[in-house]
Design a protein around this motif. Structure first.
Motif, PDB file in Angstrom:
ATOM      1  N   LEU A 114       0.847  -1.186   0.000  1.00 29.58           N
ATOM      2  CA  LEU A 114       0.000   0.000   0.000  1.00 29.58           C
ATOM      3  C   LEU A 114       0.886   1.239   0.000  1.00 29.58           C
ATOM      4  CD1 LEU A 114      -3.104   0.302   2.395  1.00 29.58           C
ATOM      5  CD2 LEU A 114      -2.035   2.230   1.243  1.00 29.58           C
ATOM      6  N   HIS A 115       0.636   2.158  -0.932  1.00 27.76           N
ATOM      7  CA  HIS A 115       1.470   3.350  -1.093  1.00 27.76           C
ATOM      8  C   HIS A 115       0.595   4.596  -1.141  1.00 27.76           C
ATOM      9  CE1 HIS A 115       4.332   6.228  -2.519  1.00 27.76           C
ATOM     10  NE2 HIS A 115       3.942   6.197  -3.783  1.00 27.76           N
ATOM     11  N   THR A 116       0.972   5.636  -0.384  1.00 27.86           N
ATOM     12  CA  THR A 116       0.186   6.872  -0.326  1.00 27.86           C
ATOM     13  C   THR A 116       1.066   8.102  -0.489  1.00 27.86           C
ATOM     14  OG1 THR A 116       0.386   7.120   2.087  1.00 27.86           O
ATOM     15  CG2 THR A 116      -1.478   5.813   1.265  1.00 27.86           C
ATOM     16  N   HIS A 117       0.406   9.215  -0.874  1.00 29.66           N
ATOM     17  CA  HIS A 117       1.024  10.545  -0.908  1.00 29.66           C
ATOM     18  C   HIS A 117       0.140  11.485  -0.085  1.00 29.66           C
ATOM     19  CE1 HIS A 117       2.227   9.646  -5.424  1.00 29.66           C
ATOM     20  NE2 HIS A 117       3.028   8.998  -4.581  1.00 29.66           N
ATOM     21  N   THR A 118       0.113  11.376   1.193  1.00 29.60           N
ATOM     22  CA  THR A 118      -0.717  12.280   1.990  1.00 29.60           C
ATOM     23  C   THR A 118       0.106  13.485   2.440  1.00 29.60           C
ATOM     24  OG1 THR A 118      -0.162  11.163   4.057  1.00 29.60           O
ATOM     25  CG2 THR A 118      -2.100  10.352   2.849  1.00 29.60           C
ATOM     26  N   PRO A 119      -0.534  14.616   2.734  1.00 28.74           N
ATOM     27  CA  PRO A 119       0.232  15.783   3.197  1.00 28.74           C
ATOM     28  C   PRO A 119       1.093  15.479   4.419  1.00 28.74           C
ATOM     29  CG  PRO A 119      -1.975  16.460   2.578  1.00 28.74           C
ATOM     30  CD  PRO A 119      -1.962  14.952   2.513  1.00 28.74           C
ATOM     31  N   ALA A 120       0.537  14.761   5.391  1.00 32.72           N
ATOM     32  CA  ALA A 120       1.310  14.451   6.593  1.00 32.72           C
ATOM     33  C   ALA A 120       2.462  13.495   6.281  1.00 32.72           C
ATOM     34  CB  ALA A 120       0.411  13.853   7.670  1.00 32.72           C
ATOM     35  N   GLY A 121       2.185  12.494   5.434  1.00 31.91           N
ATOM     36  CA  GLY A 121       3.241  11.553   5.069  1.00 31.91           C
ATOM     37  C   GLY A 121       4.360  12.217   4.305  1.00 31.91           C
ATOM     38  N   ILE A 122       4.010  13.079   3.350  1.00 31.53           N
ATOM     39  CA  ILE A 122       5.029  13.796   2.582  1.00 31.53           C
ATOM     40  C   ILE A 122       5.816  14.718   3.499  1.00 31.53           C
ATOM     41  CG2 ILE A 122       5.393  15.480   0.738  1.00 31.53           C
ATOM     42  CD1 ILE A 122       2.836  14.336  -0.590  1.00 31.53           C
ATOM     43  N   ALA A 123       5.115  15.393   4.414  1.00 31.64           N
ATOM     44  CA  ALA A 123       5.792  16.324   5.316  1.00 31.64           C
ATOM     45  C   ALA A 123       6.835  15.620   6.178  1.00 31.64           C
ATOM     46  CB  ALA A 123       4.764  17.037   6.194  1.00 31.64           C
ATOM     47  N   ALA A 138       3.906   5.814  16.572  1.00 36.17           N
ATOM     48  CA  ALA A 138       5.297   5.784  16.107  1.00 36.17           C
ATOM     49  C   ALA A 138       6.081   4.694  16.831  1.00 36.17           C
ATOM     50  CB  ALA A 138       5.952   7.139  16.320  1.00 36.17           C
ATOM     51  N   ALA A 139       5.845   4.559  18.123  1.00 38.04           N
ATOM     52  CA  ALA A 139       6.548   3.534  18.901  1.00 38.04           C
ATOM     53  C   ALA A 139       6.242   2.141  18.382  1.00 38.04           C
ATOM     54  CB  ALA A 139       6.172   3.641  20.374  1.00 38.04           C
ATOM     55  N   ALA A 140       5.027   1.937  17.904  1.00 39.37           N
ATOM     56  CA  ALA A 140       4.633   0.623  17.395  1.00 39.37           C
ATOM     57  C   ALA A 140       5.340   0.274  16.095  1.00 39.37           C
ATOM     58  CB  ALA A 140       3.124   0.586  17.185  1.00 39.37           C
ATOM     59  N   LEU A 141       5.793   1.284  15.346  1.00 40.10           N
ATOM     60  CA  LEU A 141       6.322   1.053  14.003  1.00 40.10           C
ATOM     61  C   LEU A 141       7.822   1.223  13.854  1.00 40.10           C
ATOM     62  CD1 LEU A 141       3.599   2.973  11.937  1.00 40.10           C
ATOM     63  CD2 LEU A 141       3.722   0.521  12.377  1.00 40.10           C
ATOM     64  N   ILE A 142       8.443   1.996  14.700  1.00 41.59           N
ATOM     65  CA  ILE A 142       9.828   2.412  14.463  1.00 41.59           C
ATOM     66  C   ILE A 142      10.779   1.225  14.294  1.00 41.59           C
ATOM     67  CG2 ILE A 142      11.794   3.360  15.758  1.00 41.59           C
ATOM     68  CD1 ILE A 142      10.105   5.845  16.252  1.00 41.59           C
ATOM     69  N   GLY A 143      10.564   0.146  15.024  1.00 43.23           N
ATOM     70  CA  GLY A 143      11.453  -1.009  14.885  1.00 43.23           C
ATOM     71  C   GLY A 143      11.295  -1.751  13.571  1.00 43.23           C
ATOM     72  N   ASP A 144      10.235  -1.451  12.822  1.00 44.32           N
ATOM     73  CA  ASP A 144       9.940  -2.136  11.560  1.00 44.32           C
ATOM     74  C   ASP A 144       9.959  -1.148  10.393  1.00 44.32           C
ATOM     75  OD1 ASP A 144       9.310  -4.388  10.056  1.00 44.32           O
ATOM     76  OD2 ASP A 144       7.151  -4.240  10.398  1.00 44.32           O
ATOM     77  N   LEU A 145      10.650  -0.011  10.600  1.00 44.92           N
ATOM     78  CA  LEU A 145      10.589   1.109   9.652  1.00 44.92           C
ATOM     79  C   LEU A 145      11.875   1.252   8.846  1.00 44.92           C
ATOM     80  CD1 LEU A 145       9.171   3.709   8.592  1.00 44.92           C
ATOM     81  CD2 LEU A 145      10.146   4.898  10.574  1.00 44.92           C
ATOM     82  N   GLU A 198       0.095   6.705   9.101  1.00 40.72           N
ATOM     83  CA  GLU A 198      -0.505   8.002   8.764  1.00 40.72           C
ATOM     84  C   GLU A 198      -0.833   8.788  10.030  1.00 40.72           C
ATOM     85  OE1 GLU A 198      -2.288  11.223   6.786  1.00 40.72           O
ATOM     86  OE2 GLU A 198      -0.938   9.665   6.032  1.00 40.72           O
ATOM     87  N   LEU A 199      -1.413   8.125  11.024  1.00 34.00           N
ATOM     88  CA  LEU A 199      -1.750   8.803  12.269  1.00 34.00           C
ATOM     89  C   LEU A 199      -0.488   9.292  12.980  1.00 34.00           C
ATOM     90  CD1 LEU A 199      -3.970   9.710  14.169  1.00 34.00           C
ATOM     91  CD2 LEU A 199      -3.949   7.438  15.220  1.00 34.00           C
TER      92      LEU A 199
END
Length: 255
Positions: A114-123, A138-145, A198-199
């Protein structure tokens, strides 16, 4: 202007029950992504691997909005870029093949990309520090980022090897100066990861815009969060809830 009939049959091809299910789930995912406002007109994409056909995946026709997607209009393409079924005749976005084709060819554990171009994601993708450990999400994802440097619009095949190298075995990626990407072992997982990412990005942009000093999450808290997520306690019911949402907002996704 040509009108797209997204209820057309998938050509004359006979599809398996497993492919039909994958098509319906992917169409539902597109409708949910549109519902949450994560689409960028016709320029972003979601794909799923065709069950029992390791060299083929399904993706949106290039020119059909996310909120128009139905199971039958999805394009079937192989990992070499050959169109196998295309009811609309629109083909696919070249960038969809470069990005999704690369991941499906290299990562056989991945079912959905899944790929997105959202304002927050781009920022966030344009910020030198990347995603900050400042929220539960963020804590849930950082180790898999993972991160991948911007090389222009992803239409050049030689970018694929660098994209795959940067993603490695991870499931979440920030495409620097570009957008966000998730690679899930199921459609539901890819969607859940994207909504979480995204959140996290929205929260980061809001927090930084306030101009105050941020309180970051500790390494110990990050480990605890990731262990809880890995246990399956969080998110195990999310996909069925999202399917119910798709049924409410766009029941024709199954067509």
């Amino acid at each position: 202007m040509r009108q797209v009939d997204t209820s057309e049959a998938v050509g004359t091809a006979v599809i398996s029950a497993a492919e039909r299910q994958a098509r319906m789930e992917l169409a539902a995912c597109y409708r949910v992504v549109a519902h949450y406002g994560l689409q960028d007109r016709i320029y972003t994409h979601i794909s799923v691997r065709v069950p029992d056909e390791d060299n083929a995946f399904l993706v949106n026709p290039f020119g059909v909005m996310h909120d128009e997607i139905t199971a039958s209009c999805l394009v079937k393409v192989d990992v070499e870029g050959n169109i196998l079924a295309d009811a609309t005749g629109f083909g696919i976005n070249p960038a969809a093949f470069v990005i999704h084709g690369a991941i499906h060819a290299a990562r056989h554990d991945v079912h959905c990309v899944l790929h997105t171009h959202t304002p927050a994601g781009i920022a966030v993708s344009a910020q030198a520090q990347g995603l900050l450990p400042m929220s539960l999400q963020a804590a849930a994802l950082i180790g898999d980022l993972a991160y991948h440097d911007f090389e222009g619009i992803s239409v050049h095949l030689n970018e694929q090897e660098r994209l795959i190298a940067d993603l490695g075995a991870r499931h979440v990626m920030i495409l620097n100066n570009h957008g966000l990407l998730t690679a899930g072992r199921s459609t539901g997982e890819a969607l859940s990861l994207m909504l979480t990412l995204e959140l996290a990005c929205r929260a980061q942009i809001h927090a930084l815009s306030a101009g105050s000093t941020l309180r970051l999450v500790s390494a110990e808290a990050i480990r605890s969060t990731q262990e809880t997520v890995a246990s399956g306690v969080i998110g195990e019911r999310e996909w069925t809830a999202m399917l119910r949402l798709a049924e409410r907002i766009a029941p024709n996704f199954r067509d």
